[in-house]
Enzyme design. Structure first.
Site, mmCIF file in Angstrom:
data_model
loop_
_atom_site.group_PDB
_atom_site.id
_atom_site.type_symbol
_atom_site.label_atom_id
_atom_site.label_comp_id
_atom_site.label_asym_id
_atom_site.label_seq_id
_atom_site.Cartn_x
_atom_site.Cartn_y
_atom_site.Cartn_z
ATOM 1 N N HIS A 182 8.500 11.646 3.362
ATOM 2 C CA HIS A 182 8.014 11.677 4.726
ATOM 3 C C HIS A 182 8.475 10.412 5.446
ATOM 4 O O HIS A 182 9.000 9.487 4.808
ATOM 5 C CB HIS A 182 6.480 11.792 4.775
ATOM 6 C CG HIS A 182 5.764 10.616 4.198
ATOM 7 N ND1 HIS A 182 5.186 10.623 2.941
ATOM 8 C CD2 HIS A 182 5.540 9.378 4.688
ATOM 9 C CE1 HIS A 182 4.635 9.447 2.706
ATOM 10 N NE2 HIS A 182 4.846 8.663 3.741
HETATM 11 P P1 TYD Z 1 0.976 10.358 1.111
HETATM 12 O O1 TYD Z 1 1.069 9.255 2.107
HETATM 13 O O2 TYD Z 1 1.734 11.625 1.414
HETATM 14 O O3 TYD Z 1 1.404 9.822 -0.332
HETATM 15 P P2 TYD Z 1 2.821 9.469 -0.981
HETATM 16 O O4 TYD Z 1 3.780 9.114 0.112
HETATM 17 O O5 TYD Z 1 2.536 8.346 -1.888
HETATM 18 O O6 TYD Z 1 3.290 10.646 -1.758
HETATM 19 O O7 TYD Z 1 -0.550 10.690 0.874
HETATM 20 C C1 TYD Z 1 -0.968 11.563 -0.168
HETATM 21 C C2 TYD Z 1 -2.369 12.070 0.180
HETATM 22 O O8 TYD Z 1 -3.276 10.970 0.216
HETATM 23 C C3 TYD Z 1 -2.444 12.769 1.525
HETATM 24 O O9 TYD Z 1 -3.311 13.886 1.390
HETATM 25 C C4 TYD Z 1 -3.093 11.768 2.424
HETATM 26 C C5 TYD Z 1 -3.924 10.908 1.483
HETATM 27 N N1 TYD Z 1 -4.004 9.515 1.936
HETATM 28 C C6 TYD Z 1 -5.183 9.052 2.494
HETATM 29 O O10 TYD Z 1 -6.187 9.783 2.634
HETATM 30 N N2 TYD Z 1 -5.246 7.745 2.908
HETATM 31 C C7 TYD Z 1 -4.197 6.901 2.787
HETATM 32 O O11 TYD Z 1 -4.299 5.699 3.177
HETATM 33 C C8 TYD Z 1 -2.976 7.398 2.211
HETATM 34 C C9 TYD Z 1 -1.777 6.505 2.049
HETATM 35 C C10 TYD Z 1 -2.932 8.707 1.791
#
Ligand code: TYD
Length: 136
Positions: A51
């Protein structure tokens, strides 16, 4: 805000008892820190990220172990190996990222410029490219 992704040395206070790495709002971390989160217990072979963010700035540190951060601005791609708590990666907004090659027991520590906001995410690569086209 800095305009490009780059590795930055983290100052540390070291003595015979060990080291303290220090991160504060500063030229090193060029934003007010509104959130700290950390990624851990990543199963072997897993990849995270996939993303971009419209406004969020981040400073990423391998607090333990190692992993690779691949960044894509829409026109250029760069890969950074983070394998030491003495170096961090500044990531400006508008960078598609993939995190991979997590070593066992690695901890990916992230300082962030805003609280969590799903509306700031671009989770579709084509949508990201069209956002880059409209914002560059
Ligand atoms: P995401 O940012 O997509 O994780 P990564 O890039 O590490 O794969 O987030 C994964 C999930 O966690 C998504 O459902 C959103 C949640 N999340 C939060 O609730 N708070 C946060 O601060 C972060 C970073 C993620």
């Amino acid at each position: 805000m800095a305009d490009k992704a780059e590795l930055r040395a983290i100052p540390s206070v070291a003595n015979a008892l060990g080291s303290i790495g220090v991160l504060e709002d500063s030229a090193l971390v060029p934003f007010t820190i509104h959130r700290v989160y950390f990624i851990y217990d990543v199963p072997e072979g897993s990849e995270r990220g996939s993303h971009a963010h419209k406004k969020l700035e981040q400073f990423i540190v391998a607090a333990s172990g190692s992993f690779t951060v691949e960044l894509d601005s829409g026109t250029t791609k760069e890969s950074f190996v983070l394998d030491s708590p003495s170096v961090g990666l500044y990531v400006p907004p508008g960078m598609w990222r993939d995190l991979k090659d997590f070593s066992p027991n690695s901890v990916c520590l992230v300082l962030a410029s805003t609280k969590y906001d799903e509306a700031d995410y671009l989770r579709n690569y084509d949508e990201f490219l069209s956002w880059v086209g409209q914002n560059s």
